[in-house]
Every structure is written in structure tokens, then in C-alpha cells.
Design a protein around this motif. Structure first.
Motif, PDB file in Angstrom:
ATOM      1  N   ARG A   1       0.828  -1.214   0.000  1.00 16.63           N
ATOM      2  CA  ARG A   1       0.000   0.000   0.000  1.00 16.63           C
ATOM      3  C   ARG A   1       0.860   1.261   0.000  1.00 16.63           C
ATOM      4  N   ALA A   2       2.055   1.161   0.588  1.00 23.20           N
ATOM      5  CA  ALA A   2       2.942   2.330   0.635  1.00 23.20           C
ATOM      6  C   ALA A   2       3.750   2.505  -0.648  1.00 23.20           C
ATOM      7  N   THR A   3       3.952   1.442  -1.410  1.00 22.57           N
ATOM      8  CA  THR A   3       4.857   1.505  -2.563  1.00 22.57           C
ATOM      9  C   THR A   3       4.166   1.294  -3.908  1.00 22.57           C
ATOM     10  N   GLU A   4       3.336   0.264  -4.000  1.00 16.80           N
ATOM     11  CA  GLU A   4       2.632  -0.097  -5.252  1.00 16.80           C
ATOM     12  C   GLU A   4       3.583  -0.130  -6.457  1.00 16.80           C
ATOM     13  N   TRP A   5       4.730  -0.780  -6.268  1.00 14.94           N
ATOM     14  CA  TRP A   5       5.697  -0.841  -7.360  1.00 14.94           C
ATOM     15  C   TRP A   5       5.132  -1.454  -8.649  1.00 14.94           C
ATOM     16  N   PRO A   6       4.369  -2.554  -8.602  1.00 15.19           N
ATOM     17  CA  PRO A   6       3.866  -3.110  -9.867  1.00 15.19           C
ATOM     18  C   PRO A   6       2.954  -2.154 -10.626  1.00 15.19           C
ATOM     19  N   GLN A   7       2.190  -1.336  -9.877  1.00 11.14           N
ATOM     20  CA  GLN A   7       1.280  -0.393 -10.520  1.00 11.14           C
ATOM     21  C   GLN A   7       2.016   0.888 -10.950  1.00 11.14           C
ATOM     22  N   ARG A   8       2.960   1.339 -10.146  1.00  8.92           N
ATOM     23  CA  ARG A   8       3.694   2.573 -10.460  1.00  8.92           C
ATOM     24  C   ARG A   8       4.654   2.395 -11.625  1.00  8.92           C
ATOM     25  N   ARG A   9       5.191   1.203 -11.792  1.00  9.43           N
ATOM     26  CA  ARG A   9       6.248   1.002 -12.774  1.00  9.43           C
ATOM     27  C   ARG A   9       5.958  -0.230 -13.626  1.00  9.43           C
ATOM     28  N   PRO A  10       4.908  -0.192 -14.443  1.00  8.88           N
ATOM     29  CA  PRO A  10       4.666  -1.331 -15.340  1.00  8.88           C
ATOM     30  C   PRO A  10       5.712  -1.343 -16.448  1.00  8.88           C
ATOM     31  N   PRO A  11       5.944  -2.494 -17.076  1.00 12.22           N
ATOM     32  CA  PRO A  11       6.887  -2.523 -18.193  1.00 12.22           C
ATOM     33  C   PRO A  11       6.321  -1.798 -19.400  1.00 12.22           C
ATOM     34  N   LYS A  12       7.201  -1.269 -20.219  1.00 12.66           N
ATOM     35  CA  LYS A  12       6.758  -0.671 -21.469  1.00 12.66           C
ATOM     36  C   LYS A  12       6.313  -1.794 -22.403  1.00 12.66           C
ATOM     37  N   PRO A  13       5.274  -1.571 -23.198  1.00 16.09           N
ATOM     38  CA  PRO A  13       4.788  -2.638 -24.084  1.00 16.09           C
ATOM     39  C   PRO A  13       5.894  -3.137 -24.999  1.00 16.09           C
ATOM     40  N   ALA A  14       5.971  -4.450 -25.132  1.00 16.15           N
ATOM     41  CA  ALA A  14       6.944  -5.032 -26.055  1.00 16.15           C
ATOM     42  C   ALA A  14       6.576  -4.636 -27.477  1.00 16.15           C
ATOM     43  N   ALA A  15       7.484  -3.977 -28.161  1.00 13.62           N
ATOM     44  CA  ALA A  15       7.180  -3.413 -29.468  1.00 13.62           C
ATOM     45  C   ALA A  15       7.545  -4.307 -30.617  1.00 13.62           C
ATOM     46  N   HIS A  16       8.311  -5.377 -30.335  1.00 15.91           N
ATOM     47  CA  HIS A  16       8.754  -6.222 -31.432  1.00 15.91           C
ATOM     48  C   HIS A  16       8.937  -7.638 -30.942  1.00 15.91           C
ATOM     49  N   HIS A  17       8.938  -8.562 -31.877  1.00 12.40           N
ATOM     50  CA  HIS A  17       9.136  -9.957 -31.544  1.00 12.40           C
ATOM     51  C   HIS A  17      10.620 -10.278 -31.484  1.00 12.40           C
TER      52      HIS A  17
END
Length: 481
Positions: free
Chosen positions: A458-474
Motif C-alpha cells: 500500500r505504501a509503494t505499489e511498485w507493480p502499478q507505479r512502474r509497469p513494463p513498457k509494451p513489447a514493441a517487437h518480436h
């Protein structure tokens, strides 16, 4: 639909149960996300036919919910047998195997309403904390496609981070829930041993090192999935009562005493920045009211390692001996697994007994430690996510690793005696790579560990604050050598 992909599993479950969103809508969004992302990340394998999945989801739109996972797309780790869906254990020996029955874990998640959509990728036989195998290739880290997602629950962790899963099952013998969670900026919980039961296959008395458990992007999701997975299997020994992990989840941390074990007095080499990232996480716990105290090593690390490799080798030799005795199977088995089996076949009864004595002594020492502290903390891994084309890190901070799994030494203290351990995210390296730390509690205090993790989340929410950028290529997954 993009918003639904960002929801927690608990939020999604509540929305489905309230009929604010239909399972068919969720499935359509899930299939689109997998089509867009999985080619690059390679987390989901053995994907079922999309038309069949949509039909199954539509059938649930107006159905009475069966359980918490009702209508939620779910991919099961490929070390768990799934009825009618290919299960390989990452081994070419089993590349075409389709089980006729679910393992107990898959059955429980299916009974809770999950739509089983496919499997999550693993290392061959689940061995080594890097998810690659000769059938499906390498699972890549959503934060850097050139890096490992960890393992053996690497497909599960990468799928969560890449928003292809809302919640996931994993398993953990030697950090297989905790290491990939740290590598992928999500949560992975190794429950107290016995809380999530084994299947009644092979040995169930000596085999007390490995357990299955939950992973997620929130601690609430992890706790709720644990309640689906946990509960007695009367066909196996050592049952453990299921604790109430939800009612006290938001109890707070004021006055909680936490011991910081760092690098175990220098016994565990760490890449630069790992300890500092964990110390930043510990400061969050202090700000929430916990009292953090640095601790000296409570037990000789080399004794823990000797006991660990002995007992692990014994179990591998017992359960997988046929892989080295059959020349055809041996030719299809990776060298690390052959090494494990051969180490076990060379053990004496005296060596196994000595390992069990060390394990027993560590259990007693740990029990006394937890009379003084509510939890202890260690890094989840000794390295940052490493290049995906490596088999494993051969050196850490100038120290050579003498086995394929020595670089994971830091997870052994909890694994050896079955302690509950939650890997929580602690931020990123300057290169944008995630890391985590283990919050470890006394045996049976799963609720306390999860409550500590909940306050931290609740204090950090790292997964929500820092999602990965969408993979743009295979990225084509190469064979790892």
C-alpha cells in the motif's frame, strides 16, 4: 478493456461477481493482450484454441459464480498436470504428453472458477532459476527483453508483469517463486511448508523442501489465491490448518520487529546495488512503524548449503533416477539435472543423516530468532536480471559460482526449513531492471508475513507505479548454451 488488464485480480473478481463486466469481455481483452505481447515475452505456452476459450467464457457470462476465480483467464505452471492440456515439465521427453487428470492444484483453481487458458513456461524439470527449455525456448523479462525473467516460475512472473495474467500459481524449492517475482516487479509467496499440499505421488514423507504457492501484482491477490490453493489433502502426511490471511491483512506494522540479514555477513556475494535497493525497502517499513535491526549471521551459511545440496540431490536421485539409467532419456535431459541425480546416487546414508541434523539445528536456531523478531529480511536474489542467453550467472562480484544454482544461495535459509517468505519489489537498477527482497516469518505465520507485505504494498505499489513498457517487437528465443 485496457483498464481491466491493469485491475488486480480481486478487483476483477468483484466486478465479475457484481456483473459489471462479463467473462467474455475479459477473455476478449486477454486474448488481444496475449496476441500483442506474448510473441516477445514467451511467457504463455500451450495456448488453447481462442474460439474454444471464447465459447467457454460466454458460457460463464450468465452462470452463477463458482468461486473467487470465476471467469478469470488463468495459465497454470507447466510443472502442474492439467487435464486435457499438454504438460511437459519443460522436458522433450514429455513434449506431447496430455494428462487425463488434473493435479490437485489445477483442480482447486479450476473448481474456483478459473478458465484454464494454457500453461506458463518453466526451465526443464523446473531446475535452475532461468526459464528456458528445448521445447518452448526462453521466457524474457518484460522490463528488458534481453534479460531473464527468472525461474522456475519465470513464465508466471513475466505473464503477471506483462499484464497477460491477473494472478498466477508458482512453485518454490530453491527460490522459484521468489527469484522471478523479484526479477519481474511482482509478488511471489512461498507459504509455510505443508499449507499447500502435495499430490499423493512418489515420496511424500522425505520430500519436504518444495511447495506450491501464489503470485500476483497485489498482496491481496496473493492472499486470496493462497486460500484457493491451501487445505488438507488427506492422502499425504503433515497437514497444516489454513490460517485466516484476510481478516488481519490491513493490521499495520507499528512496533513490528524486523531483522535485516543483508548478505549474511559476507557469505552471499551480491551484485552492486542489490543491498542498497533492499535497504530502501526497509526504510519504507520503518516509516510504517516497524523497527529494523541489522543482524549478524545466525547460522553458518556453508553448513546450510551443504545440507541443502545433499537433501536436494537425494530427492532428485530418488525421483528422477530413470533419466540417467535409460540412455534415450539421458540424451534428452539437460546436464544440470543429470548432475543433480548423479550427486544423489553417490550419497551415503551417513551424509543424508548429517544433512538432516544440520537442518534440524537450523530449525531450532530460527525458532529462537523468531522469539526476538517478527520477521527477517534478505534479498530475493543476489543478482539483477541477467542476460537471457546465459544458462546461469557463473560469477558474482568476482566470486566464482561452483554449481549451476550457487548464485541462488540467499533463498536457502527459508527453503531448508519451510518458512513462509514473501518476495516484494524494491525498485529498479539505473538500467531499469527490477529487484526484490524476501520478508520471512516463523513457520505458520503466513498471515503475519502477508500483512507485512500488504502494508508495504500500500505504501509503494511498485507493480502499478512502474509497469513494463509494451513489447514493441518480436524477439526470436534462441537456444541457451
Amino acid at each position: 478493456m485496457k483498464a481491466i488488464l491493469e485491475w488486480s485480480a480481486s478487483e476483477l473478481s468483484r466486478a465479475i461477481h457484481a456483473r459489471k463486466v462479463a467473462p467474455s469481455e475479459v477473455m476478449a481483452g486477454w486474448l488481444a493482450q496475449v496476441a500483442a505481447v506474448n510473441g516477445s515475452v514467451n511467457a504463455i505456452i500451450s495456448l488453447r484454441d481462442p474460439d474454444a476459450l471464447m465459447a467457454e467464457a460466454r458460457a460463464l457470462d450468465d452462470a452463477e459464480p463458482k468461486g473467487w476465480l470465476h471467469g478469470i483467464p488463468f495459465a497454470v505452471k507447466d510443472l502442474v498436470a492439467t487435464k486435457g492440456l499438454r504438460t511437459t515439465w519443460g522436458s522433450p521427453i514429455w513434449k506431447d504428453y496430455v494428462p487425463v487428470a488434473d493435479d490437485i492444484l489445477a483442480a482447486r483453481m479450476r473448481a474456483a472458477g478459473a478458465i484454464i487458458t494454457g500453461k506458463t513456461n518453466v526451465p526443464e524439470w523446473g531446475q535452475g532459476s532461468h526459464s528456458f527449455n528445448p521445447i518452448f525456448g526462453v521466457t524474457r523479462n518484460p522490463y528488458d527483453l534481453g534479460r531473464s525473467a527468472g525461474g522456475s516460475s519465470g513464465g508466471a512472473a513475466a505473464g503477471l508483469a506483462a499484464r497477460m495474467l491477473w494472478v498466477a500459481d508458482g512453485s518454490d524449492m530453491m527460490g522459484s517463486l521468489r527469484n522471478p517475482a523479484g526479477f519481474c516487479n511482482v509478488y511471489g509467496f512461498r507459504p509455510s511448508w505443508g499449507l499447500v499440499p502435495q499430490d499423493a505421488e512418489g515420496d511424500t514423507y522425505f520430500s519436504t523442501l518444495s511447495t506450491e504457492g501464489p503470485m500476483g501484482r497485489t498482496v491481496e491477490d496473493v492472499a486470496r489465491l493462497l486460500l484457493v490453493q491451501a487445505g488438507e489433502n488427506p492422502e499425504v502426511p503433515f497437514p497444516r490448518a489454513v490460517p485466516d490471511v484476510l481478516s488481519g491483512l490491513d493490521r499495520g506494522l507499528k512496533g513490528l520487529k524486523i531483522g535485516w540479514l543483508a548478505d549474511w555477513g559476507g557469505a552471499y556475494p551480491m551484485e552492486p546495488g542489490i543491498l542498497e535497493a533492499c535497504e530502501a525497502g526497509l526504510r519504507v517499513l520503518e516509516e510504517l512503524g516497524a523497527i529494523v535491526e541489522p543482524l549478524p549471521p545466525p547460522f553458518p551459511a556453508e553448513q546450510l548449503w551443504r545440507a541443502w545440496v545433499t537433501l536436494r540431490a537425494m530427492l532428485n536421485a530418488g525421483g528422477k533416477r530413470a533419466l540417467v539409467e535409460d540412455p534415450a532419456k539421458r540424451a534428452l535431459t539437460k546436464p544440470e539435472t543429470i548432475w543433480e541425480i548423479e550427486q544423489g546416487l553417490g550419497l551415503s546414508a551417513e551424509e543424508v543423516y548429517e544433512a538432516s541434523v544440520i537442518r534440524s539445528r537450523w530449525h531450532a536456531h530460527a525458532a529462537r530468532l523468531f522469539q526476538r523478531f517478527d520477521a527477517v529480511v534478505l534479498p530475493s536474489a543476489q543478482v539483477w536480471p541477467f542476460p537471457a542467453d546465459w544458462r546461469w550467472p557463473e560469477e558474482i562480484a568476482g566470486r566464482k559460482m561452483d554449481t549451476y544454482h550457487r548464485w541462488m544461495d540467499v533463498v536457502v535459509p527459508a527453503s531448508l526449513i519451510g518458512l513462509p517468505a514473501l518476495s516484494v519489489p524494491v525498485g529498479f537498477s539505473p538500467e531499469g531492471l527490477p529487484s526484490g527482497m524476501q520478508i520471512i516469518g516463523r513457520s505458520g505465520d503466513d498471515a503475519g508475513v502477508l500483512a507485512t507485505g500488504q502494508a508495504y504494498h500500500r505504501a509503494t505499489e511498485w507493480p502499478q507505479r512502474r509497469p513494463p513498457k509494451p513489447a514493441a517487437h518480436h524477439v526470436q528465443s534462441p537456444s541457451v548454451s
